[in-house]
Design a protein around this motif. Structure first.
Motif, mmCIF file in Angstrom:
data_model
loop_
_atom_site.group_PDB
_atom_site.id
_atom_site.type_symbol
_atom_site.label_atom_id
_atom_site.label_comp_id
_atom_site.label_asym_id
_atom_site.label_seq_id
_atom_site.Cartn_x
_atom_site.Cartn_y
_atom_site.Cartn_z
ATOM 1 N N ALA A 174 3.655 -2.488 -3.527
ATOM 2 C CA ALA A 174 3.486 -1.669 -4.720
ATOM 3 C C ALA A 174 3.720 -0.289 -5.714
ATOM 4 O O ALA A 174 4.829 -0.672 -5.426
ATOM 5 C CB ALA A 174 2.267 -0.366 -3.220
ATOM 6 N N THR A 200 4.197 5.225 -7.571
ATOM 7 C CA THR A 200 3.567 5.956 -7.586
ATOM 8 C C THR A 200 3.275 5.913 -5.887
ATOM 9 O O THR A 200 2.353 7.534 -5.463
ATOM 10 C CB THR A 200 2.443 6.406 -8.099
ATOM 11 N N LEU A 201 3.194 5.056 -5.218
ATOM 12 C CA LEU A 201 2.079 5.332 -3.864
ATOM 13 C C LEU A 201 3.527 5.436 -3.301
ATOM 14 O O LEU A 201 3.395 5.712 -1.220
ATOM 15 C CB LEU A 201 1.667 3.444 -3.569
ATOM 16 N N SER A 228 -0.648 0.670 4.595
ATOM 17 C CA SER A 228 0.809 1.835 4.296
ATOM 18 C C SER A 228 1.381 1.957 5.344
ATOM 19 O O SER A 228 0.622 2.024 6.778
ATOM 20 C CB SER A 228 -0.007 3.184 3.648
ATOM 21 N N THR A 275 10.208 0.190 -5.207
ATOM 22 C CA THR A 275 8.902 -0.106 -4.926
ATOM 23 C C THR A 275 8.961 -1.071 -6.418
ATOM 24 O O THR A 275 10.203 -1.277 -7.203
ATOM 25 C CB THR A 275 8.007 0.946 -5.718
ATOM 26 N N THR A 297 5.443 8.830 -1.651
ATOM 27 C CA THR A 297 4.992 10.019 -1.293
ATOM 28 C C THR A 297 5.352 10.801 -0.360
ATOM 29 O O THR A 297 5.898 10.150 0.722
ATOM 30 C CB THR A 297 3.589 10.415 -1.299
ATOM 31 N N THR A 342 2.565 5.368 7.254
ATOM 32 C CA THR A 342 2.154 7.436 7.186
ATOM 33 C C THR A 342 2.699 7.872 8.501
ATOM 34 O O THR A 342 3.290 7.570 10.011
ATOM 35 C CB THR A 342 0.301 7.487 7.295
ATOM 36 N N THR A 374 3.857 6.837 3.305
ATOM 37 C CA THR A 374 3.988 8.452 2.957
ATOM 38 C C THR A 374 3.779 9.462 3.563
ATOM 39 O O THR A 374 4.294 9.165 4.806
ATOM 40 C CB THR A 374 2.156 8.959 3.148
ATOM 41 N N SER A 381 7.764 -0.827 -0.594
ATOM 42 C CA SER A 381 6.689 -1.512 -0.871
ATOM 43 C C SER A 381 6.414 -1.849 -2.033
ATOM 44 O O SER A 381 7.281 -1.646 -3.160
ATOM 45 C CB SER A 381 5.655 0.051 -0.803
ATOM 46 N N ALA A 403 0.992 -1.389 -0.100
ATOM 47 C CA ALA A 403 -0.107 0.009 0.389
ATOM 48 C C ALA A 403 0.837 1.279 -0.125
ATOM 49 O O ALA A 403 0.388 2.285 -0.017
ATOM 50 C CB ALA A 403 -0.899 -0.369 1.483
ATOM 51 N N GLY A 404 2.268 0.965 0.291
ATOM 52 C CA GLY A 404 2.698 2.490 -0.014
ATOM 53 C C GLY A 404 3.063 3.595 1.408
ATOM 54 O O GLY A 404 2.913 2.285 3.060
#
Length: 587
Positions: A382, A385-386, A576, A413, A388, A578, A365, A380, A362-363
């Motif tokens: 994923a 782009t995930l 993810s 990634t 960030t 965060t 962030t 990740s 899921a990345g």
């Protein structure tokens, strides 16, 4: 005329002779005829007390020998017996037994009584009086109550009457305490309308006592009780310590041991405290928290115990039962902690060890300008782009002017670029290794974990070991958590929660931290989290350890400028990670 005078004189002399009153000439009487001047009770008196003494007072001194049971009588339903005395012109009749209630009595002084000159009473003196319904004393309350149990051994025994009593009638003859056939000695006092008995020595445990107040106890009017008042009670059992943990002389006791003692009966919680339950190493008192629940007292040391050390636990006789009965004597036992540190617990992270943050599929962030991953990478499975708000070297992953995060290692990634097939393969292997590590620290693989404080870790100091939340959640909210290695370089902590992990509380000062003590290392701390982990949502604080959560890890909250620190790793398997202004130092 002369004959008439002689005849009159003769008549007077005859009357004087008949009446017993002497004359020395025609005009003057020598002596006075005796009469009853007054009585007690008065004639026709009502509601006369049952203990009444009957008296008759004469107008002159009488011949005591003439005042007898035949010349002074009292008759009710039947003639009364009594003691008759005479003094100071007064004849007294003291009944042998109390008068009867609601009974009319007739008292009589006969003409057989005479004065000192020999002059007899001229006419029988008779008077009547009546008793009424007498308000008798009764016991209205007793302490202990009848059939009471668990009575304290130092109990003062008392009884309260419905009226004022004659204190002289309350004594060892009328107030008796027995244990079986054995007489209990004590001091009897009376105040108000309550009589009290203080035993000379403490009562015996688990014994039946019988208390009797006899009809010899009388009120202020000397009216007796109608019947003996009798009641029983059973004394308390002396509490004992039935079992301890550790047992006496135990060895190889864990350094995070909570010392407990079970009692034979429920105890007064107010008497189970740091004064009555102590733990010492030699003469040094060990600080800790004492808790009592059910019939168990627990002593939780504030700090971990020391390797290879003898400790002595004591529960003093200040500990009392609910009824207030103390232990017969202090209860003392000893134990020895483990002599050598336990073998190192090896947790193999595989390739997951290089990641400071891993966001499953899921990345990852970042929100903020001060996020940094020191000595590690992020990853990740994923798409790129995930990822960030990060860059590694010159490669930027969707950074904005407000979201800049520096990764000192690499970012791995799936494609598109800058993700590659190679970086994707590395991320996939990292996720496989993270899953394996997650299972290796689970309750299934590392069973036997304890919950030291119902899921609340704040404020505790914990020795190395496995800790499992009984409720399924762990919190660090009531203060910082201290991990004490006691100098053991292999000291390892594994925390297991089936659901969530929450560190910190709301508010600007809500951040909580983990403090490492006596050689404790971040690389040896692991968190198994069944769902999600939230670390210091208000910003700030220092978290320690490798967090492997199934469903995400969150640091701080958007808009917080305070730096949140993790000395460890944040790994999520299916969600993810965060971060907001977060520093992760990979061990």
């Amino acid at each position: 005329m002369k004959n008439k005078i002689l005849l009159f004189t003769f008549a007077i002399l005859c009357v004087a002779f008949i009446s017993g009153c002497e004359k020395d000439d025609f005009e003057e009487v020598v002596g006075v005829c005796p009469i009853v001047a007054s009585t007690t009770p008065l004639s026709n008196a009502l509601d006369v007390p049952l203990g009444q003494v009957i008296t008759a007072t004469f107008n002159e001194e009488m011949d005591p020998s003439s005042i007898t049971s035949t010349s002074f009588t009292v008759v009710g339903v039947a003639p009364l017996t009594g003691t008759i005395t005479y003094a100071d012109k007064t004849a007294t009749f003291a009944p042998t037994v109390p008068l009867l209630e609601n009974t009319t009595y007739t008292a009589k002084i006969t003409t057989k009584v005479k004065d000192l000159m020999g002059n007899f009473l001229q006419v029988e003196y008779v008077w009547v009086f009546s008793t009424g319904t007498i308000l008798r004393p009764v016991v209205i309350t007793a302490d202990p109550i009848n059939d009471a149990i668990a009575v304290p051994l130092n109990k003062t025994i008392s009884a309260t009457f419905n009226m004022a009593m004659n204190s002289s009638t309350l004594n060892s003859t009328t107030f008796k305490v027995n244990q079986g056939v054995n007489v209990v000695t004590g001091v009897i006092t009376y105040a108000g309308s309550t009589v009290s008995f203080v035993p000379t020595s403490p009562l015996l445990p688990n014994k039946i006592y019988t208390v009797t107040i006899t009809t010899g106890a009388k009120n202020s009017q000397d009216t007796a009780m109608a019947a003996d008042y009798i009641w029983n009670f059973t004394t308390d059992i002396v509490p004992t310590v039935t079992i301890t943990d550790p047992v006496n002389n135990a060895i190889n006791v864990a350094l995070n041991q909570t010392v407990t003692a079970d009692f034979s009966i429920p105890m007064d919680v107010a008497t189970i405290n740091a004064t009555t339950f102590t733990l010492k190493q030699g003469t040094t008192t060990i600080p800790g928290t004492v808790i009592y629940s059910g019939t168990t007292a627990s002593f939780k040391p504030t700090n971990s115990l020391v390797l290879g050390t003898v400790y002595t636990a004591t529960i003093t006789n200040g500990a009392k039962s609910v009824a207030g009965t103390s232990l017969a004597s202090d209860y003392v036992w000893s134990f020895t902690t483990i002599a050598t540190p336990p073998a190192a617990i090896i947790i193999n992270l595989g390739t997951a060890a290089m990641f400071g943050a891993f966001g499953g599929n899921a990345g990852v962030t970042n929100q903020g300008l001060n996020t940094v991953i020191n000595n590690g990478s992020i990853g990740s499975t994923a798409a790129s782009t995930l990822i960030t708000g990060f860059h590694d070297g010159l490669v930027i992953y969707t950074e904005t002017p407000l979201n800049v995060g520096n990764v000192t290692g690499d970012i791995f990634t799936a494609p598109p670029a800058p993700g590659t097939a190679t970086s994707f393969a590395t991320a996939q292997q990292g996720l496989l290794d993270a899953n394996a590590a997650y299972l290796s620290i689970s309750p299934a693989s590392k069973p036997g974990g304890s919950d030291p404080n119902a899921g609340e870790l704040g404020g505790l100091t914990l020795a190395p070991g496995v800790y499992k939340s009984a409720s399924g959640t762990f919190k660090i909210s009531n203060g910082d958590l201290t991990l004490d290695a006691k100098g053991d370089p292999n000291a390892t902590w594994i925390f297991q929660t089936a659901s969530s992990l929450t560190v910190g509380i709301a508010g600007p000062t809500g951040a909580k931290s983990i403090i490492m003590k006596n050689g404790a290392l971040a690389k040896n701390v692991f968190w198994y989290v069944g769902s999600n982990a939230t670390i210091n949502g208000a910003g700030g604080g220092t978290m320690v350890g490798t967090i492997i959560a199934n469903s995400g890890v969150t640091f701080s909250t958007a808009g917080n400028a305070s730096q949140t620190v993790l000395n460890g790793r944040a790994i999520s398997l299916v969600a993810s990670v965060t971060m907001v202004n977060t520093t992760i130092n990979v061990p």
